[in-house]
Design an enzyme around this catalytic site. Structure first.
Site, PDB file in Angstrom:
ATOM      1  N   PHE A  49       0.637  -1.301   0.036  1.00  0.00           N
ATOM      2  CA  PHE A  49       0.051  -0.112  -0.020  1.00  0.00           C
ATOM      3  C   PHE A  49       0.812   1.243  -0.017  1.00  0.00           C
ATOM      4  CE2 PHE A  49      -0.236  -2.069   4.379  1.00  0.00           C
ATOM      5  CZ  PHE A  49       0.581  -0.801   4.888  1.00  0.00           C
ATOM      6  N   GLY A  52       1.300   3.694  -3.273  1.00  0.00           N
ATOM      7  CA  GLY A  52       0.285   4.522  -3.664  1.00  0.00           C
ATOM      8  C   GLY A  52      -0.120   5.557  -2.723  1.00  0.00           C
ATOM      9  N   HIS A  53       0.243   5.275  -1.323  1.00  0.00           N
ATOM     10  CA  HIS A  53      -0.192   6.037   0.026  1.00  0.00           C
ATOM     11  C   HIS A  53       0.707   6.494   0.829  1.00  0.00           C
ATOM     12  CE1 HIS A  53      -3.029   6.764   3.236  1.00  0.00           C
ATOM     13  NE2 HIS A  53      -4.018   6.683   2.383  1.00  0.00           N
ATOM     14  N   PHE A  54       1.689   7.255   0.601  1.00  0.00           N
ATOM     15  CA  PHE A  54       1.457   8.394  -0.515  1.00  0.00           C
ATOM     16  C   PHE A  54       3.018   8.264  -1.223  1.00  0.00           C
ATOM     17  CE2 PHE A  54      -1.807   9.712   2.134  1.00  0.00           C
ATOM     18  CZ  PHE A  54      -3.107   9.968   1.151  1.00  0.00           C
ATOM     19  N   ILE A  59       2.121   6.555   4.432  1.00  0.00           N
ATOM     20  CA  ILE A  59       1.422   6.542   5.658  1.00  0.00           C
ATOM     21  C   ILE A  59       0.609   5.377   5.567  1.00  0.00           C
ATOM     22  CG2 ILE A  59      -0.547   7.637   6.989  1.00  0.00           C
ATOM     23  CD1 ILE A  59       0.685  10.423   6.015  1.00  0.00           C
TER      24      ILE A  59
END
Length: 151
Positions: A49, A52-54, A59
């Protein structure tokens, strides 16, 4: 109810059907059957994750913190009812009062503390808190049911 010692990843894998990339409990530190569980998730930069986050400011999504608490609750429910290895699943039914307090970043050890708040037949309510070094990062109340896997 009886106190259980820590569970390593092999015991976690026996209790949960989740696997990479959605297995969000690495170890159980302690469990009081029928009452509460304290589990942990080591958050690393290798988590999918974070792509893409971020980008540039990773986070852990708050909803995945809630999922981690739900997985800890599932272990508590399965072990309390002695259902490990039976194929029974714990299904999320609802989330209430979710609050996201602080960001969780790579390198953190996420503590997951969950307790039963209500038990009825196959439906259970839990209250959970995620924290890093004693600081609450998220909290939620959730409802789950124990059922056979879909056919």
């Amino acid at each position: 109810m009886s106190e259980q010692g820590s569970y390593d990843i092999q015991q976690v894998l026996k209790a949960l059907p989740h696997r990479y990339p959605l297995l969000l409990v690495d170890r159980v530190k302690s469990m009081d059957l029928g009452e509460r569980i304290h589990a942990v998730k080591g958050v690393t930069m290798n988590e999918e994750f974070f792509q893409g986050h971020f980008p540039g400011a990773p986070i852990m999504p708050g909803v995945l913190q809630v999922e981690a608490m739900a997985q800890a609750a599932a272990i508590l429910g399965i072990e309390t009812l002695e259902l490990a290895g039976t194929g029974k699943l714990v299904f999320f039914m609802g989330i209430e009062n979710a609050k996201f307090r602080k960001p969780v970043t790579p390198g953190c050890l996420l503590d997951l503390e969950v307790e039963f708040t209500q038990k009825r037949s196959r439906v259970y309510k839990f209250r959970g808190k995620a924290s890093v070094e004693g600081v609450t990062t998220s909290e939620a109340e959730f409802t789950a049911m124990i059922a056979d896997p879909p056919a």
